[in-house]
Write a protein that holds these residues in place. Structure first.
Motif, mmCIF file in Angstrom:
data_model
loop_
_atom_site.group_PDB
_atom_site.id
_atom_site.type_symbol
_atom_site.label_atom_id
_atom_site.label_comp_id
_atom_site.label_asym_id
_atom_site.label_seq_id
_atom_site.Cartn_x
_atom_site.Cartn_y
_atom_site.Cartn_z
ATOM 1 N N SER A 231 0.829 -1.202 0.000
ATOM 2 C CA SER A 231 0.000 0.000 0.000
ATOM 3 C C SER A 231 0.867 1.258 0.000
ATOM 4 O O SER A 231 0.449 2.313 0.493
ATOM 5 N N TYR A 232 2.068 1.140 -0.545
ATOM 6 C CA TYR A 232 3.042 2.235 -0.501
ATOM 7 C C TYR A 232 2.504 3.505 -1.170
ATOM 8 O O TYR A 232 2.657 4.609 -0.640
ATOM 9 N N GLN A 233 1.860 3.351 -2.349
ATOM 10 C CA GLN A 233 1.388 4.530 -3.080
ATOM 11 C C GLN A 233 0.372 5.330 -2.273
ATOM 12 O O GLN A 233 0.490 6.560 -2.154
ATOM 13 N N ILE A 234 -0.615 4.647 -1.728
ATOM 14 C CA ILE A 234 -1.662 5.341 -0.976
ATOM 15 C C ILE A 234 -1.105 5.936 0.314
ATOM 16 O O ILE A 234 -1.427 7.068 0.690
ATOM 17 N N THR A 235 -0.251 5.177 1.001
ATOM 18 C CA THR A 235 0.351 5.687 2.240
ATOM 19 C C THR A 235 1.163 6.947 1.966
ATOM 20 O O THR A 235 1.085 7.936 2.711
ATOM 21 N N THR A 236 1.931 6.920 0.888
ATOM 22 C CA THR A 236 2.744 8.078 0.523
ATOM 23 C C THR A 236 1.872 9.252 0.116
ATOM 24 O O THR A 236 2.152 10.402 0.465
ATOM 25 N N SER A 237 0.792 8.972 -0.622
ATOM 26 C CA SER A 237 -0.131 10.026 -1.043
ATOM 27 C C SER A 237 -0.764 10.709 0.164
ATOM 28 O O SER A 237 -0.811 11.943 0.249
ATOM 29 N N LEU A 238 -1.249 9.922 1.118
ATOM 30 C CA LEU A 238 -1.876 10.488 2.318
ATOM 31 C C LEU A 238 -0.871 11.286 3.147
ATOM 32 O O LEU A 238 -1.198 12.347 3.694
ATOM 33 N N SER A 239 0.347 10.796 3.209
ATOM 34 C CA SER A 239 1.386 11.511 3.947
ATOM 35 C C SER A 239 1.674 12.867 3.309
ATOM 36 O O SER A 239 1.851 13.874 4.011
ATOM 37 N N ILE A 268 -1.443 13.473 -9.090
ATOM 38 C CA ILE A 268 -1.140 14.900 -9.170
ATOM 39 C C ILE A 268 -1.925 15.694 -8.119
ATOM 40 O O ILE A 268 -1.495 16.781 -7.702
ATOM 41 N N PHE A 269 -3.038 15.168 -7.659
ATOM 42 C CA PHE A 269 -3.797 15.827 -6.589
ATOM 43 C C PHE A 269 -2.979 15.840 -5.298
ATOM 44 O O PHE A 269 -3.016 16.821 -4.538
ATOM 45 N N SER A 270 -2.217 14.777 -5.046
ATOM 46 C CA SER A 270 -1.364 14.717 -3.864
ATOM 47 C C SER A 270 -0.244 15.739 -3.951
ATOM 48 O O SER A 270 0.125 16.363 -2.943
ATOM 49 N N VAL A 271 0.336 15.912 -5.144
ATOM 50 C CA VAL A 271 1.371 16.921 -5.345
ATOM 51 C C VAL A 271 0.797 18.310 -5.080
ATOM 52 O O VAL A 271 1.429 19.159 -4.432
ATOM 53 N N THR A 272 -0.414 18.541 -5.566
ATOM 54 C CA THR A 272 -1.081 19.827 -5.346
ATOM 55 C C THR A 272 -1.251 20.103 -3.857
ATOM 56 O O THR A 272 -0.960 21.200 -3.371
ATOM 57 N N ALA A 273 -1.727 19.097 -3.126
ATOM 58 C CA ALA A 273 -1.959 19.271 -1.692
ATOM 59 C C ALA A 273 -0.657 19.524 -0.941
ATOM 60 O O ALA A 273 -0.604 20.367 -0.037
ATOM 61 N N GLU A 274 0.421 18.808 -1.317
ATOM 62 C CA GLU A 274 1.675 18.953 -0.585
ATOM 63 C C GLU A 274 2.345 20.298 -0.861
ATOM 64 O O GLU A 274 2.878 20.935 0.052
ATOM 65 N N GLU A 275 2.326 20.746 -2.105
ATOM 66 C CA GLU A 275 3.061 21.959 -2.453
ATOM 67 C C GLU A 275 2.228 23.234 -2.347
ATOM 68 O O GLU A 275 2.771 24.304 -2.066
ATOM 69 N N VAL A 328 -9.180 8.367 -5.036
ATOM 70 C CA VAL A 328 -8.048 7.447 -4.890
ATOM 71 C C VAL A 328 -6.940 8.105 -4.064
ATOM 72 O O VAL A 328 -6.351 7.484 -3.176
ATOM 73 N N ALA A 329 -6.661 9.376 -4.338
ATOM 74 C CA ALA A 329 -5.563 10.085 -3.654
ATOM 75 C C ALA A 329 -5.794 10.177 -2.149
ATOM 76 O O ALA A 329 -4.828 10.155 -1.372
ATOM 77 N N VAL A 330 -7.069 10.262 -1.735
ATOM 78 C CA VAL A 330 -7.364 10.377 -0.292
ATOM 79 C C VAL A 330 -7.883 9.058 0.276
ATOM 80 O O VAL A 330 -8.448 9.025 1.375
#
Length: 374
Positions: A231-239, A268-275, A328-330
């Protein structure tokens, strides 16, 4: 600034005064946001594959040109012309979709593209907006003539399209096409018997995908219980979303893009949230919601059943795709490989989405709502 006199009867002037300019602006802003976010998310991906730093940015910027041309060009059409273009587009891309298993290009274990390099197309992306038009046409005819032939034709079209997409395989796109069809038949007033058949088919299809496709079963299992697999992708996305906070770490300062291979597409939604932070995400969601709500508000004033069904399908497809990607991202849904429309990197996705929105703008132009007929 573009200005036209009210007395100007040219094609472009009439288009300007009748098209939903707020929706048009929101679409263009999302396309611009897509370029900015691709510039932020893709350099790390480009460096990993040995490409120039801004390889994906330049390619995405190039695709913006045909996307905007296609959107504006299609928005000039009348409903009758939209029907004709929809039928021709569906026929063309159905043939290309059928050729994918034979002559398609395989990338990451999936055969979804025709061609190679800069001229590669993903027919499953392009067929969706034209599928909406064909289904709307058939359902409207069935309601007007009070026969089941139109319903049967839509079922045949649905089974043909999703059958070819499953062969690629692309289960996420299959569910998106089926969901779009369900929205249209619901709006059309499907008889209760057929509703039961549709729901039964959906459950059977989901169960079949789980039992027969290992990658689908793995994704569902990991969604329900992350301990059953990677579950690395989802864990990383949530982080990444958590680390972004309210206003983000700053442009270019995110870490998720360096470790997720699909940061410029699926996540890309995760990138948006992080940056850029949660506020930027809320603005993006508001833009998507604005396009959908304004389209449905105009549709509700329409008396032409074909227009109602076509707009329902086009906006339903657009909204479902955005919801699936962000869901998916969340971690609200299993991973599907679905792009965020107008935002994620991908020429086929951008141009195909622009085609669907162009036809939506054409069908919701004020002159049709008011019934001027011009």
């Amino acid at each position: 600034m573009i200005t036209f006199a009210r007395t100007d009867t040219s094609l472009v002037a009439r288009w300007w005064w009748t098209v939903d300019r707020v929706t048009l602006l929101l679409i263009l802003l999302l396309i611009l946001a897509g370029i900015v976010l691709t510039m932020s998310a893709s350099p790390a991906v480009a460096n990993r594959i040995g490409a120039p730093t801004y390889h994906f940015v330049f390619r995405q910027a190039i695709f913006v040109i045909p996307a905007v041309i296609a959107m504006v060009g299609l928005s000039l059409l009348t409903p009758e012309q939209v029907r004709s273009v929809g039928a021709m587009g569906f026929g063309l891309f159905f043939v290309l979709l059928a050729l994918v298993p034979i002559a398609g290009t395989e990338i990451k274990g999936a055969r979804q593209w025709i061609g190679a390099g800069p001229i590669a197309l993903q027919p499953s992306e392009f067929i969706r907006p034209f599928f909406c038009i064909v289904v709307a046409w058939a359902l409207a005819d069935a309601r007007i003539r009070r026969n089941l032939m139109g319903y049967a034709l839509t079922v045949v079209a649905l089974l043909g399209v999703i059958g070819l997409i499953v062969m690629q395989p692309d289960f996420g796109m299959t569910m998106l096409v089926a969901g779009t069809w369900a929205v249209q038949v619901f709006v059309a007033g499907l008889p209760w018997l057929l509703v039961a058949i549709v729901l039964g088919g959906a459950v059977a299809g989901l169960a079949g995908g789980y039992l027969m496709l290992d990658h689908v079963a793995s994704r569902i299992d990991r969604f329900l219980d992350p301990s059953t697999g990677d579950s690395y992708q989802i864990t990383t996305s949530l982080s990444a979303i958590q680390n972004g906070g309210l206003i983000g770490r700053g442009p270019g300062e995110g870490l998720v893009k360096a470790v997720l291979p699909d940061a410029h597409t699926d996540f890309i939604f995760s990138v948006t949230a992080e940056e850029f932070g949660v506020l930027a995400c809320l603005l993006m969601i508001s833009a998507f919601a604005g396009i959908i709500i304004r389209g449905y508000m105009r549709m509700m004033q329409e008396r032409d059943l074909f227009v109602v069904l076509a707009v329902s399908g086009l906006l339903g497809s657009f909204g479902l795709q955005a919801f699936i990607n962000m869901g998916v991202a969340v971690h609200l849904m299993p991973t599907t490989g679905m792009t965020l429309p107008l935002i994620s990197y991908g020429g086929s996705s951008l141009v195909a989405t622009a085609c669907g929105l162009g036809m939506t703008l054409a069908l919701t132009r004020r002159r049709y709502v008011e019934g001027s007929g011009r």
